[in-house]
Write a protein that holds these residues in place. Structure first.
Motif, PDB file in Angstrom:
ATOM      1  N   ILE A   5       0.757  -1.013   0.288  1.00  0.00           N
ATOM      2  CA  ILE A   5      -0.122   0.130  -0.115  1.00  0.00           C
ATOM      3  C   ILE A   5       0.769   1.328   0.051  1.00  0.00           C
ATOM      4  N   ARG A   6       2.021   1.254   0.941  1.00  0.00           N
ATOM      5  CA  ARG A   6       2.938   2.394   0.886  1.00  0.00           C
ATOM      6  C   ARG A   6       3.458   2.645  -0.409  1.00  0.00           C
ATOM      7  N   LEU A   7       3.632   1.548  -1.184  1.00  0.00           N
ATOM      8  CA  LEU A   7       4.453   1.659  -2.302  1.00  0.00           C
ATOM      9  C   LEU A   7       3.415   2.333  -3.409  1.00  0.00           C
ATOM     10  N   VAL A   8       2.095   1.867  -3.301  1.00  0.00           N
ATOM     11  CA  VAL A   8       1.155   2.601  -4.280  1.00  0.00           C
ATOM     12  C   VAL A   8       1.215   4.267  -3.687  1.00  0.00           C
ATOM     13  N   MET A   9       1.020   4.319  -2.602  1.00  0.00           N
ATOM     14  CA  MET A   9       1.038   5.671  -2.067  1.00  0.00           C
ATOM     15  C   MET A   9       2.193   6.469  -2.703  1.00  0.00           C
ATOM     16  N   LEU A  10       3.133   5.870  -2.571  1.00  0.00           N
ATOM     17  CA  LEU A  10       4.656   6.641  -2.996  1.00  0.00           C
ATOM     18  C   LEU A  10       4.728   6.782  -4.572  1.00  0.00           C
TER      19      LEU A  10
END
Length: 650
Positions: free
Chosen positions: A450-455
């Motif tokens: 999820i954090r990768l998508v957010m990044l």
């Protein structure tokens, strides 16, 4: 005791170091809270490796010891060094939580000076059993130092400095390992006087380390009343259970241990890989070690740049993919390179002259770079989320797991080689195994993905600038309220927060194709209007109260729906219902410039015209000062958010 690490945090916040982005992680070296500690741990790691490598060279090339054959020497020395980690990490973790960390570091450094006096005698008189005893004692020295090392950092660095500080320590450790190995090898190679020089150097480095440790500032105990349990087996089990109470911490421990398993396969095979596959001499083996260490150091240091000075676990999947891709390419690149049995070994110059070897070195460097990106955010996450009073014991659990994984790694690699696998095939098998293990970690903990998508959204679709993010608390319950402009508001707010945030969102968003799964994975709370579904409405409020009771951060969009005209809508009174039972601070925030982008409702439906403003759109978030619960009214909050919107866009 949960407020304990603030003593260091606030002294950092007010000293002005955070506002100066250029001082960054290297600026920490000039500060007393970091410089002496960094030097102490750097010299300790260098000495460990100088001593071990010089000793390995001594028994491999110079002394013929009947009961310690040369090909076994490296394994025996490695195993003796790791043994104290398995036996005594649990006790070391308790000490680090019970006593002042600066006091422990000084005591451990004095112990190192004593061990090096013995080692000097051992080198001088060629006493192999005494030197083996010193290997065990140096392992003990590292075992005692490990938990203190990682528990010290969050006590003296703020959340925004943790990634940079950890990157510096990881980089320093690998550079120290490298310098230690190279120096040990060079000194031992000096004819006639090598042993004496090694003994003197080891003692000199130990004395320097003790001298540096005297400047480390006091680091008060995080749990002075702790009763020490001297049984390593039950205490180890208790530490692992303690870490398992925090799923995100425990899964990160497993993730780091896997990185050590993965790295150990490559590091252990360098000498034989250099000689038997690449046909290089021992200097080529050192060159491979240099390339690998520089890769990890650069990856570790760049974590701070990529993560914009936050603990950014979105980098972990990028690192994991890199580890697999480059490890597998290393297998492909070295598969065809088989060195003839009788041919002369290549020196560094001849080795570099062959173009095929460049691909091997590039793979090694990029594989190590990926491992740096993968591990540093995990270390920072453990320090940030582990309970301060138990932090050193959780780090001790990490050291035990790392040691066990490294032991399993050497046994498994040995078994594969024994079963007739070539060294490149062992590398290939490790790459495939990495896909399975890391895939499992991410399946258990989708937060990384999820954090990768957010990044991706906040760095590529948009260019996000943030102001006032120091107003976001790193611990304790609070509510964030914000204007609702687009379907990606939650993603942008989530990236800015130093810890996971729980969102209350319109239940219809969960049915939106493309982003619905993301909000489910984010554990967002769906809310329906009271008239439409009174049960779902009440359930949402109960869940919100539960989040605050657990000390988490809750985010609401008080307008109740995404704006249709770009203007701030009247705030609904739902927040007052939550504050009645859970009076916590409320933090106003305003998103700038998102109106008009593809995820907003300009011209009717959202996402109708993808990339309508191209990539890298500038957007902003301004976070205001927290408001005490007694002062909160819906109208007052609306005025505060409007005032933040009226400030010039970033």
């Amino acid at each position: 005791m949960s407020h304990e690490p603030h003593s260091g945090e606030h002294s950092g916040h007010h000293s002005g170091h955070h506002s100066d982005h250029h001082s960054g992680q290297f600026g920490l070296l000039r500060q007393r809270r970091f410089g002496p500690f960094f030097l102490t741990q750097f010299l300790g790691a260098a000495n460990d490796n100088l001593f071990k490598f010089a000793f390995t060279v001594l028994v491999t090339y110079h002394l013929q010891v009947s009961w310690l054959p040369a090909q076994m020497a490296g394994l025996v020395i490695g195993a003796l060094f790791i043994l104290p980690f398995v036996l005594l990490s649990a006790t070391a973790g308790q000490w680090a939580d019970k006593h002042d960390k600066a006091f422990i570091m000084r005591a451990v450094k004095l112990l190192e000076v004593g061990i090096m006096v013995l080692a000097g005698i051992g080198f001088w008189m060629e006493l192999v059993p005494l030197l083996l005893g010193c290997v065990f004692l140096m392992g003990l020295h590292s075992t005692l130092f490990g938990p203190v090392k990682y528990a010290y950092l969050p006590q003296h660095l703020s959340e925004r400095e943790l990634t940079g500080g950890n990157g510096m320590v990881e980089m320093g450790t690998f550079v120290a390992i490298l310098l230690g190995n190279v120096t040990g090898g060079l000194l031992m190679a000096m004819p006639d006087v090598g042993r004496q020089w090694v003994g003197v150097s080891c003692l000199g480095v130990a004395v320097l380390g003790w001298w540096a440790s005297r400047a480390i500032p006091a680091s008060p105990s995080s749990d002075p009343g702790l009763q020490i349990n001297w049984n390593p087996v039950s205490e180890t089990w208790r530490n692992l259970k303690l870490a398992a109470e925090y799923p995100s911490v425990f899964r990160s421990l497993l993730g780091i241990s896997w990185m050590w398993f993965f790295g150990a396969v490559f590091l252990a095979q360098f000498p034989s890989f250099a000689r038997d596959v690449l046909g290089g001499d021992e200097h080529v083996a050192s060159l491979l070690l240099v390339v690998f260490s520089v890769g990890i150091a650069v990856g570790s240091l760049l974590c701070e740049t990529f993560s914009h000075r936050h603990v950014e676990i979105g980098l972990v999947p990028i690192g994991a993919v890199g580890m697999t891709v480059f490890a597998f390419d290393l297998y492909l690149a070295s598969r065809g390179l088989q060195h003839g049995a009788g041919a002369a070994l290549l020196g560094v110059g001849e080795f570099i002259a062959q173009p095929a070897h460049w691909r091997v070195m590039a793979d090694l460097a990029l594989l190590a770079f990926s491992a740096g990106l993968y591990s540093v955010p995990m270390y920072a996450l453990i320090q940030l989320r582990a309970q301060p009073s138990h932090r050193a014991r959780i780090i001790a659990a990490n050291n035990i797991l790392n040691a066990l994984f490294m032991i399993v790694s050497s046994v498994l690699a040995g078994a594969l080689l024994g079963a007739g696998f070539s060294i490149p095939e062992v590398f290939g098998a490790t790459a495939v195994l990495n896909v399975l293990v890391v895939g499992y970690v991410f399946w258990l903990m989708p937060e990384y993905i999820i954090r990768l998508v957010m990044l991706f959204v906040t760095r590529i679709v948009y260019r996000l600038k943030v102001r006032g993010d120091l107003n976001l608390p790193t611990e304790g319950a609070a509510i964030l309220v914000c204007n609702h402009v687009s379907f990606v508001d939650a993603i942008i707010l989530g990236v800015t927060s130093p810890r996971p945030m729980v969102f209350i969102m319109d239940h219809r968003i969960f049915k939106t194709p493309g982003v619905g799964w993301l909000f489910k994975a984010l554990k967002a709370i769906p809310i329906a209007p009271q008239k439409e579904d009174p049960q779902a409405y009440e359930a949402a409020f109960e869940r919100a109260r539960q989040v605050l009771r657990e000390g988490e951060l809750l985010c609401l969009f008080p307008e109740g729906a995404i704006t249709k005209d770009g203007q701030l809508q009247p705030f609904k009174a739902g927040i007052m219902k939550i504050l009645e039972t859970n009076p916590v601070p409320v933090i106003p925030a305003a998103l700038h410039n998102l109106w008009g982008s593809m995820f907003s409702r300009i011209d009717g439906a959202a996402m109708k015209r993808p990339l309508r403003r191209g990539l890298f759109n500038r957007i902003g978030l301004v976070v205001g000062e927290p408001v005490a619960p007694a002062q909160v009214t819906p109208e007052g909050l609306q005025q505060r958010v409007q005032a933040l919107l009226d400030e010039p866009a970033i």
